[in-house]
Design a protein around this motif. Structure first.
Motif, PDB file in Angstrom:
ATOM      1  N   PRO A   1      35.657  21.496  82.527  1.00 24.99           N
ATOM      2  CA  PRO A   1      34.764  22.502  82.952  1.00 24.99           C
ATOM      3  C   PRO A   1      35.304  23.845  83.342  1.00 24.99           C
ATOM      4  N   LEU A   2      36.454  23.575  84.056  1.00 26.52           N
ATOM      5  CA  LEU A   2      37.436  24.636  84.180  1.00 26.52           C
ATOM      6  C   LEU A   2      38.071  25.361  83.184  1.00 26.52           C
ATOM      7  N   ALA A   3      38.217  24.738  82.080  1.00 26.86           N
ATOM      8  CA  ALA A   3      38.925  25.437  80.905  1.00 26.86           C
ATOM      9  C   ALA A   3      37.667  26.367  80.317  1.00 26.86           C
ATOM     10  N   LEU A   4      36.539  26.046  80.330  1.00 26.80           N
ATOM     11  CA  LEU A   4      35.302  26.809  79.880  1.00 26.80           C
ATOM     12  C   LEU A   4      35.481  28.069  80.633  1.00 26.80           C
ATOM     13  N   ILE A   5      35.299  28.027  81.841  1.00 18.34           N
ATOM     14  CA  ILE A   5      35.308  29.136  82.742  1.00 18.34           C
ATOM     15  C   ILE A   5      36.354  30.067  82.457  1.00 18.34           C
ATOM     16  N   GLU A   6      37.470  29.476  82.523  1.00 19.95           N
ATOM     17  CA  GLU A   6      38.806  30.271  82.366  1.00 19.95           C
ATOM     18  C   GLU A   6      38.888  30.822  80.923  1.00 19.95           C
ATOM     19  N   LEU A   7      38.428  30.302  79.900  1.00 19.60           N
ATOM     20  CA  LEU A   7      38.434  30.804  78.604  1.00 19.60           C
ATOM     21  C   LEU A   7      37.600  32.072  78.381  1.00 19.60           C
ATOM     22  N   VAL A   8      36.470  31.772  78.956  1.00 12.77           N
ATOM     23  CA  VAL A   8      34.975  32.802  78.936  1.00 12.77           C
ATOM     24  C   VAL A   8      35.647  33.892  79.516  1.00 12.77           C
ATOM     25  N   ARG A   9      36.464  33.708  80.753  1.00  9.36           N
ATOM     26  CA  ARG A   9      36.831  35.045  81.753  1.00  9.36           C
ATOM     27  C   ARG A   9      38.103  35.722  81.009  1.00  9.36           C
ATOM     28  N   ARG A  10      38.974  34.835  80.071  1.00 13.24           N
ATOM     29  CA  ARG A  10      40.033  35.736  79.238  1.00 13.24           C
ATOM     30  C   ARG A  10      39.238  36.321  78.236  1.00 13.24           C
ATOM     31  N   ALA A  11      38.494  35.884  77.427  1.00 15.07           N
ATOM     32  CA  ALA A  11      37.716  36.566  76.467  1.00 15.07           C
ATOM     33  C   ALA A  11      37.028  37.573  76.975  1.00 15.07           C
ATOM     34  N   GLN A  12      36.553  37.771  77.994  1.00  7.59           N
ATOM     35  CA  GLN A  12      35.709  39.018  78.789  1.00  7.59           C
ATOM     36  C   GLN A  12      36.993  39.804  78.906  1.00  7.59           C
ATOM     37  N   GLU A  13      38.162  39.510  79.535  1.00  7.17           N
ATOM     38  CA  GLU A  13      39.164  40.446  79.937  1.00  7.17           C
ATOM     39  C   GLU A  13      39.645  40.944  78.720  1.00  7.17           C
ATOM     40  N   LEU A  14      40.003  40.335  77.624  1.00 10.70           N
ATOM     41  CA  LEU A  14      40.435  40.826  76.363  1.00 10.70           C
ATOM     42  C   LEU A  14      39.393  41.904  75.693  1.00 10.70           C
ATOM     43  N   GLY A  15      38.219  41.550  75.741  1.00  8.21           N
ATOM     44  CA  GLY A  15      37.016  42.388  75.636  1.00  8.21           C
ATOM     45  C   GLY A  15      37.166  43.932  76.100  1.00  8.21           C
ATOM     46  N   SER A  16      37.183  43.718  77.551  1.00  6.47           N
ATOM     47  CA  SER A  16      37.565  44.790  78.465  1.00  6.47           C
ATOM     48  C   SER A  16      38.639  45.752  77.867  1.00  6.47           C
ATOM     49  N   ILE A  17      39.761  45.008  77.754  1.00  8.05           N
ATOM     50  CA  ILE A  17      41.075  45.754  77.149  1.00  8.05           C
ATOM     51  C   ILE A  17      40.793  46.591  76.024  1.00  8.05           C
TER      52      ILE A  17
END
Length: 146
Positions: A114-130
């Motif tokens: 479950p932590l991998a899901l949260i972390e990957l979604v967070r990373r995707a969102q951060e990449l999108g912001s950049i």
């Protein structure tokens, strides 16, 4: 620090999975960190994406109708595309099904922590912001006179 408690604006994520149990589980795992909506099909997801801006898209790869990678391709054609995470139990299939038109995405192999899901979604969102910060600066540069 939990943004939900602070009243801060949280990133919006759309979870797409034809399996209701998996969809509900993903939503429950993400709702502490993100504003989460869900759809049970690619078509339903596209209807939501066309009417609402999402920062992230977390989709299953194998779905009837519009599969996850097709959804990712269609979603990235929108004016403000969400950053995609594709979940699959068939990692080789997801990579094999990728075409030249498939944009970059983060791959989450099931079963996952479950932590991998949260972390990957967070990373995707951060990449999108950049990406959103960089794209306007590239578009606003004057044309070259060379």
């Amino acid at each position: 620090m939990n943004p939900k408690k602070l009243g801060a604006v949280r990133p919006r994520v759309l979870v797409v999975d034809d399996d209701g149990t998996m969809r509900a589980t993903c939503c429950a795992l993400l709702e502490n960190d993100f504003e989460v909506e869900s759809a049970q099909s690619g078509a339903e997801a596209m209807a939501l994406l066309q009417g609402t801006r999402f920062d992230g898209l977390c989709t299953d790869h194998k779905m009837p109708g519009m599969p996850g990678l097709e959804l990712v391709v269609e979603a990235t054609k929108l004016a403000n595309p969400p950053s995609p995470v594709v979940g699959t139990a068939y990692s080789e299939s997801a990579l094999r099904d990728r075409t030249a038109e498939t944009p970059p995405f983060l791959l989450l192999v099931k079963p996952y922590n479950p932590l991998a899901l949260i972390e990957l979604v967070r990373r995707a969102q951060e990449l999108g912001s950049i990406r959103r910060e960089l794209v306007p600066s590239v578009e606003s540069e004057p044309p070259s006179t060379d």
